[in-house]
Scaffold this motif. Structure first.
Motif, mmCIF file in Angstrom:
data_model
loop_
_atom_site.group_PDB
_atom_site.id
_atom_site.type_symbol
_atom_site.label_atom_id
_atom_site.label_comp_id
_atom_site.label_asym_id
_atom_site.label_seq_id
_atom_site.Cartn_x
_atom_site.Cartn_y
_atom_site.Cartn_z
ATOM 1 N N UNK A 100 0.463 -4.357 2.308
ATOM 2 C CA UNK A 100 0.131 -4.387 0.884
ATOM 3 C C UNK A 100 -1.154 -3.615 0.657
ATOM 4 N N UNK A 101 -1.208 -2.859 -0.434
ATOM 5 C CA UNK A 101 -2.422 -2.129 -0.780
ATOM 6 C C UNK A 101 -3.544 -3.125 -1.086
ATOM 7 N N UNK A 102 -4.781 -2.666 -1.011
ATOM 8 C CA UNK A 102 -5.930 -3.568 -1.159
ATOM 9 C C UNK A 102 -5.944 -4.293 -2.504
ATOM 10 N N UNK A 103 -5.424 -3.659 -3.541
ATOM 11 C CA UNK A 103 -5.406 -4.298 -4.852
ATOM 12 C C UNK A 103 -4.114 -5.069 -5.112
ATOM 13 N N UNK A 107 6.756 -1.977 -6.255
ATOM 14 C CA UNK A 107 5.623 -1.656 -7.131
ATOM 15 C C UNK A 107 5.987 -1.970 -8.573
ATOM 16 N N UNK A 108 5.249 -2.913 -9.178
ATOM 17 C CA UNK A 108 5.531 -3.359 -10.542
ATOM 18 C C UNK A 108 6.999 -3.768 -10.630
ATOM 19 N N UNK A 138 -4.283 5.768 0.149
ATOM 20 C CA UNK A 138 -5.545 6.337 -0.306
ATOM 21 C C UNK A 138 -6.142 5.396 -1.346
ATOM 22 N N UNK A 139 -7.462 5.471 -1.534
ATOM 23 C CA UNK A 139 -8.144 4.549 -2.431
ATOM 24 C C UNK A 139 -7.654 4.607 -3.864
ATOM 25 N N UNK A 140 -7.166 5.786 -4.289
ATOM 26 C CA UNK A 140 -6.674 5.916 -5.659
ATOM 27 C C UNK A 140 -5.194 5.582 -5.783
ATOM 28 N N UNK A 141 -4.567 5.170 -4.663
ATOM 29 C CA UNK A 141 -3.151 4.790 -4.620
ATOM 30 C C UNK A 141 -2.209 5.910 -5.049
ATOM 31 N N UNK A 194 4.814 -2.473 0.945
ATOM 32 C CA UNK A 194 5.881 -1.789 1.674
ATOM 33 C C UNK A 194 6.529 -2.801 2.603
ATOM 34 N N UNK A 195 7.822 -3.018 2.392
ATOM 35 C CA UNK A 195 8.585 -3.975 3.180
ATOM 36 C C UNK A 195 9.431 -3.220 4.201
ATOM 37 N N UNK A 196 9.514 -3.774 5.408
ATOM 38 C CA UNK A 196 10.247 -3.111 6.479
ATOM 39 C C UNK A 196 11.458 -3.957 6.860
#
Length: 237
Positions: free
Chosen positions: A49-52, A77-78, A98-101, A57-59
């Motif tokens: 999962x992204x930091x926010x 995502x959403x 990346x930090x900006x997703x 991403x499921x595997x």
């Protein structure tokens, strides 16, 4: 009469266009399944999962009757749930955002001691590959254009690996650089070859050679800050 003929032709063209669009839509739907294929089951251990928390991403694993394991990667995502890559993998993967997703890097094991990288751009309704070939393959191709390649004792044949240097989240500050945020990926390359007269025969001929990938331009570079390290990285171990 001419008006009626023109109108008829227009209707025929419109019908053909509608059929083409319909066929294209069906093809797109077939290419992008709505859910994991039959036999695939999620392995929660590998969900990332992204930091926010905005992207996960499921595997999903499918163990075939011939004991051939296949993995699918799905992006949640959403309100969207999309397949990251239509080609299944033989191993689970690690992912970094990346930090900006705006980008996702997939670090994929491909065999014993071997791995490569894939890069995906995040779009409103899913993801798209950044290139037709894996990013790792493109990095190796870039190394072959560099003067260092001619100094390699023998091109690597075994355990070829393309990895991502740690430090993406803080823009590689540990390297003593002040690069723009979310602009670059630092890729490392390693590989072994058989060199006569050496024991063991399988010798590291590329070990941690670095290059920088520009996410804005799509180009590879080997900035001066890597020079000392890269000179040592192509000397047989």
């Amino acid at each position: 009469m001419r008006v009626a003929t023109a109108l008829l032709r227009a209707l025929v063209v419109f019908a053909l266009f509608a059929c083409t669009i319909g066929a294209w839509s069906v093809g797109m739907s077939a290419a992008q399944p709505a859910v994991p294929s039959a036999g695939y089951k999620i392995d929660p251990e590998f969900t990332q999962v992204s930091t926010d928390g905005a992207i996960s991403i499921e595997q999903y694993l499918n163990k075939d009757t011939d004991d051939d394991r296949k993995w699918q990667f799905w992006v949640r995502r959403q309100s969207t749930f999309t397949l990251l890559d239509p080609e299944p993998a033989g191993y689970p993967a690690a992912f970094i955002f990346t930090g900006d997703l705006k980008w996702i890097v997939r670090m994929q094991k491909t065999g014993s001691g071997e791995e490569t990288l894939y890069l995906y751009r995040v779009i409103p309704h899913g993801t798209v590959p950044a290139s037709k070939k894996p990013l790792g393959d493109l990095a190796w191709a870039y190394l072959k254009t560099r003067p260092e390649w001619r100094r390699i004792a023998k091109p690597p044949e075994y355990h070829k690996a393309a990895g991502l240097l740690k430090g993406l989240q803080d823009n590689y500050r540990q390297l003593g650089v002040d690069w723009p945020a979310n602009r670059y990926l630092v890729i490392t390359l390693s590989g072994d070859a058989d060199i006569k007269g050496r024991k063991p025969m399988q010798t590291g001929v590329v070990h941690g050679w670095r290059c920088r990938y520009d996410l804005e331009t799509g180009k590879f570079e080997a900035p001066e800050v890597f020079s000392d390290h890269n000179a040592k990285a192509v000397v047989p171990e």
